[in-house]
Structure formats: C-alpha cells, structure tokens
Design a protein around this motif. Structure first.
Motif, PDB file in Angstrom:
ATOM      1  N   GLY A   1     -39.639 -44.862-120.065  1.00  0.00           N
ATOM      2  CA  GLY A   1     -38.299 -45.105-120.602  1.00  0.00           C
ATOM      3  C   GLY A   1     -37.907 -46.572-120.585  1.00  0.00           C
ATOM      4  N   PRO A   2     -36.732 -46.872-121.123  1.00  0.00           N
ATOM      5  CA  PRO A   2     -36.260 -48.254-121.243  1.00  0.00           C
ATOM      6  C   PRO A   2     -36.165 -48.997-119.909  1.00  0.00           C
ATOM      7  CG  PRO A   2     -34.843 -46.751-122.496  1.00  0.00           C
ATOM      8  CD  PRO A   2     -35.797 -45.903-121.719  1.00  0.00           C
ATOM      9  N   THR A   3     -35.851 -48.288-118.834  1.00  0.00           N
ATOM     10  CA  THR A   3     -35.692 -48.955-117.535  1.00  0.00           C
ATOM     11  C   THR A   3     -36.983 -49.649-117.122  1.00  0.00           C
ATOM     12  OG1 THR A   3     -34.084 -47.268-116.908  1.00  0.00           O
ATOM     13  CG2 THR A   3     -34.984 -48.608-115.130  1.00  0.00           C
ATOM     14  N   LEU A   4     -38.101 -48.941-117.190  1.00  0.00           N
ATOM     15  CA  LEU A   4     -39.394 -49.534-116.830  1.00  0.00           C
ATOM     16  C   LEU A   4     -39.881 -50.512-117.896  1.00  0.00           C
ATOM     17  CD1 LEU A   4     -41.338 -46.569-115.219  1.00  0.00           C
ATOM     18  CD2 LEU A   4     -40.986 -48.812-114.196  1.00  0.00           C
ATOM     19  N   LEU A   5     -39.660 -50.183-119.168  1.00  0.00           N
ATOM     20  CA  LEU A   5     -40.106 -51.080-120.250  1.00  0.00           C
ATOM     21  C   LEU A   5     -39.435 -52.446-120.141  1.00  0.00           C
ATOM     22  CD1 LEU A   5     -40.167 -48.616-123.281  1.00  0.00           C
ATOM     23  CD2 LEU A   5     -42.146 -49.763-122.276  1.00  0.00           C
ATOM     24  N   GLN A   6     -38.163 -52.459-119.791  1.00  0.00           N
ATOM     25  CA  GLN A   6     -37.437 -53.730-119.660  1.00  0.00           C
ATOM     26  C   GLN A   6     -37.861 -54.487-118.406  1.00  0.00           C
ATOM     27  OE1 GLN A   6     -33.307 -52.525-120.022  1.00  0.00           O
ATOM     28  NE2 GLN A   6     -33.652 -51.816-122.112  1.00  0.00           N
ATOM     29  N   ALA A   7     -38.178 -53.767-117.342  1.00  0.00           N
ATOM     30  CA  ALA A   7     -38.590 -54.421-116.089  1.00  0.00           C
ATOM     31  C   ALA A   7     -40.003 -54.990-116.181  1.00  0.00           C
ATOM     32  CB  ALA A   7     -38.497 -53.429-114.936  1.00  0.00           C
ATOM     33  N   TYR A   8     -40.862 -54.358-117.000  1.00  0.00           N
ATOM     34  CA  TYR A   8     -42.267 -54.782-117.132  1.00  0.00           C
ATOM     35  C   TYR A   8     -42.648 -54.911-118.606  1.00  0.00           C
ATOM     36  CZ  TYR A   8     -42.818 -54.215-112.138  1.00  0.00           C
ATOM     37  OH  TYR A   8     -42.694 -54.368-110.774  1.00  0.00           O
ATOM     38  N   PRO A   9     -42.014 -55.828-119.340  1.00  0.00           N
ATOM     39  CA  PRO A   9     -42.323 -55.965-120.770  1.00  0.00           C
ATOM     40  C   PRO A   9     -43.757 -56.458-120.981  1.00  0.00           C
ATOM     41  CG  PRO A   9     -40.926 -57.776-120.038  1.00  0.00           C
ATOM     42  CD  PRO A   9     -41.025 -56.824-118.887  1.00  0.00           C
ATOM     43  N   ASN A  10     -44.490 -55.764-121.834  1.00  0.00           N
ATOM     44  CA  ASN A  10     -45.891 -56.105-122.124  1.00  0.00           C
ATOM     45  C   ASN A  10     -46.761 -56.120-120.869  1.00  0.00           C
ATOM     46  OD1 ASN A  10     -45.421 -56.471-124.940  1.00  0.00           O
ATOM     47  ND2 ASN A  10     -44.502 -58.437-124.442  1.00  0.00           N
ATOM     48  N   LYS A  11     -46.366 -55.346-119.876  1.00  0.00           N
ATOM     49  CA  LYS A  11     -47.132 -55.285-118.625  1.00  0.00           C
ATOM     50  C   LYS A  11     -47.447 -53.829-118.246  1.00  0.00           C
ATOM     51  CE  LYS A  11     -47.145 -59.710-117.196  1.00  0.00           C
ATOM     52  NZ  LYS A  11     -46.271 -60.455-117.953  1.00  0.00           N
ATOM     53  N   ILE A  12     -47.300 -52.924-119.218  1.00  0.00           N
ATOM     54  CA  ILE A  12     -47.629 -51.512-118.987  1.00  0.00           C
ATOM     55  C   ILE A  12     -48.755 -51.151-119.951  1.00  0.00           C
ATOM     56  CG2 ILE A  12     -46.776 -49.141-118.857  1.00  0.00           C
ATOM     57  CD1 ILE A  12     -43.929 -50.296-118.563  1.00  0.00           C
ATOM     58  N   ILE A  13     -49.873 -50.683-119.387  1.00  0.00           N
ATOM     59  CA  ILE A  13     -51.078 -50.427-120.166  1.00  0.00           C
ATOM     60  C   ILE A  13     -51.406 -48.942-120.093  1.00  0.00           C
ATOM     61  CG2 ILE A  13     -53.548 -50.974-120.316  1.00  0.00           C
ATOM     62  CD1 ILE A  13     -52.504 -53.633-118.709  1.00  0.00           C
ATOM     63  N   ASN A  14     -51.776 -48.381-121.238  1.00  0.00           N
ATOM     64  CA  ASN A  14     -52.102 -46.959-121.302  1.00  0.00           C
ATOM     65  C   ASN A  14     -53.495 -46.756-121.875  1.00  0.00           C
ATOM     66  OD1 ASN A  14     -51.540 -44.109-121.124  1.00  0.00           O
ATOM     67  ND2 ASN A  14     -51.226 -44.088-123.333  1.00  0.00           N
ATOM     68  N   LEU A  15     -54.110 -45.664-121.454  1.00  0.00           N
ATOM     69  CA  LEU A  15     -55.388 -45.214-122.000  1.00  0.00           C
ATOM     70  C   LEU A  15     -55.125 -43.932-122.766  1.00  0.00           C
ATOM     71  CD1 LEU A  15     -58.542 -45.111-122.037  1.00  0.00           C
ATOM     72  CD2 LEU A  15     -58.373 -43.823-119.916  1.00  0.00           C
ATOM     73  N   HIS A  16     -55.543 -43.898-124.029  1.00  0.00           N
ATOM     74  CA  HIS A  16     -55.333 -42.700-124.842  1.00  0.00           C
ATOM     75  C   HIS A  16     -56.678 -42.218-125.389  1.00  0.00           C
ATOM     76  CE1 HIS A  16     -53.131 -39.839-127.266  1.00  0.00           C
ATOM     77  NE2 HIS A  16     -53.925 -40.168-128.275  1.00  0.00           N
ATOM     78  N   PRO A  17     -56.955 -40.899-125.313  1.00  0.00           N
ATOM     79  CA  PRO A  17     -58.274 -40.393-125.714  1.00  0.00           C
ATOM     80  C   PRO A  17     -58.427 -40.110-127.211  1.00  0.00           C
ATOM     81  CG  PRO A  17     -57.019 -38.623-124.733  1.00  0.00           C
ATOM     82  CD  PRO A  17     -56.147 -39.862-124.663  1.00  0.00           C
ATOM     83  N   SER A  18     -58.109 -41.110-128.025  1.00  0.00           N
ATOM     84  CA  SER A  18     -58.431 -41.051-129.455  1.00  0.00           C
ATOM     85  C   SER A  18     -58.445 -42.477-129.975  1.00  0.00           C
ATOM     86  CB  SER A  18     -57.395 -40.223-130.239  1.00  0.00           C
ATOM     87  OG  SER A  18     -56.206 -40.975-130.449  1.00  0.00           O
ATOM     88  N   LEU A  19     -58.900 -42.638-131.209  1.00  0.00           N
ATOM     89  CA  LEU A  19     -58.840 -43.944-131.856  1.00  0.00           C
ATOM     90  C   LEU A  19     -57.485 -44.025-132.565  1.00  0.00           C
ATOM     91  CD1 LEU A  19     -62.459 -44.228-133.321  1.00  0.00           C
ATOM     92  CD2 LEU A  19     -61.540 -45.401-131.309  1.00  0.00           C
ATOM     93  N   LEU A  20     -56.499 -44.515-131.852  1.00  0.00           N
ATOM     94  CA  LEU A  20     -55.168 -44.635-132.452  1.00  0.00           C
ATOM     95  C   LEU A  20     -55.233 -45.545-133.681  1.00  0.00           C
ATOM     96  CD1 LEU A  20     -53.026 -45.004-129.198  1.00  0.00           C
ATOM     97  CD2 LEU A  20     -53.110 -43.013-130.702  1.00  0.00           C
ATOM     98  N   PRO A  21     -54.414 -45.285-134.702  1.00  0.00           N
ATOM     99  CA  PRO A  21     -53.257 -44.389-134.703  1.00  0.00           C
ATOM    100  C   PRO A  21     -53.574 -42.910-134.935  1.00  0.00           C
ATOM    101  CG  PRO A  21     -53.411 -45.514-136.811  1.00  0.00           C
ATOM    102  CD  PRO A  21     -54.507 -46.079-135.940  1.00  0.00           C
TER     103      PRO A  21
END
Length: 195
Positions: free
Chosen positions: A94-114
């Motif tokens: 959510g916005p609370t974490l996104l604002q506290a750590y902008p461009n510092k949250i990394i995710n792994l997704h099991p497909s070739l996005l998009p």
C-alpha cells in the motif's frame, strides 16, 4: 553492506535461497528482518533457524492496511532496513510502505511480465499453452505486477511438461536468479543508481 527485509507469506523457498546465498557469500547483504502476514507460515521457522529477527502480524486484526503498514514501517526503521525484498508475499503493497521506501521494494513474479500478472501466473501460462514463460524481478509500484522491470529470465515449456514440471523449473530458476539479481543491486555504489 545493505540491509534488507524479506516479506513472505508461505513456505519460504525463495527466502531460504536468499539466506543460503548470504551465508555462502554470493549475496553480500544483511537480512535484517522477516516480515510475515501469516504467523503459522513455514517461512517463520526457517527465519528462526537462521537467527533472523521475525515480525508477524494478522492483517484482519487491524482497522486498515495503512495501520499495519505503519507498524511495519516502524519495524523496518528500527532494523535500519535499506530495501525490501518480496519473496512470496501475497499482499499488494500500500501507499504507506511505497512512500516510505520509494523504488526500494523489489518483487519476484513467476512469469515474463507484462504477461500473466497476479495470482497463479504459472498456471495461467500453462493453461494458455505458451512455449516460453519465466520470471520477472521488478520494482513495486501501486499496481499489481506493473512496476519497472529490473531483470527477466526465460523458462521453456515443453509439450510433455505437466503443470508440476513447469512449477519446478520456475522455482529452480527463481532460487538462482533472484539472489544473483539482488547481489547486482547491492553492488550498486550510489543510491541514485539503485532506483
């Protein structure tokens, strides 16, 4: 050395792969904290065995996402966390974490996005009959699997592969490629380059 928090919700196979890489020295970072939204999840026991501090919570016990994310932010600040790694964390950030750590949250997704965003991406790809799927490592934004892509790795689906076979292949690639990509990010000298 950069300090990361890992967010996870389940068995923690990617969490364990990251821990193993840190212990071997192939990932030069400190795992400062595990954040888990399911106190009974197997990943919690894995963290305890590795002597990694754990913070668990039950989202339903809070009035809103903003409330529990504020509590998480306090835990992250106390642990002096530089960035966040999602490893099977089954909630939108959510916005609370996104604002506290902008461009510092990394995710792994099991497909070739998009292609195939959201839940059950491996099953979606398998049922669609594609010949190539893979994994995507990306920065997290307010959308579901829509943030800027950092790296991708392809995985072939053969005609005789079962869904189980494809899942196994994806997980094998994740366990190697995710720690390697995190190491590249950790080696970045300047914060500007990390974003």
């Amino acid at each position: 050395m950069k300090r990361m928090a890992i967010f996870a919700s389940g068995t923690g196979s990617n969490f364990q792969a990251i821990v193993d890489a840190v212990q071997k020295g192939s990932l030069q970072a400190t795992i400062a904290l595990l954040i888990c939204d399911k106190p009974e999840a197997p990943v919690v026991e894995k963290a305890k065995r590795a002597n990694i501090p754990v913070f668990t919570f039950k989202p339903k016990e809070f009035a809103s996402k903003a409330v529990f994310e504020s509590l998480i932010c306090k835990q992250l600040q106390d642990a002096k966390v530089d960035f966040i790694v999602l490893a099977g964390y089954m909630r939108l950030i959510g916005p609370t974490l996104l604002q506290a750590y902008p461009n510092k949250i990394i995710n792994l997704h099991p497909s070739l996005l998009p292609a195939f965003p959201g839940k059950e991406a491996i099953k979606q790809a398998f049922q669609a009959g594609v010949k190539i799927t893979g994994i995507t490592i990306h920065y997290v934004d307010e959308g579901m699997d829509t943030g800027p892509i950092i790296a991708q790795e392809a995985v072939a689906i053969h005609d005789d592969d079962t869904l189980f076979d494809v899942e196994r292949k994806i997980h094998q690639v994740e366990h190697i490629f995710y720690p390697q990509t995190l190491q590249k990010l950790c080696l970045t000298e300047y914060e500007e380059e990390f974003t």
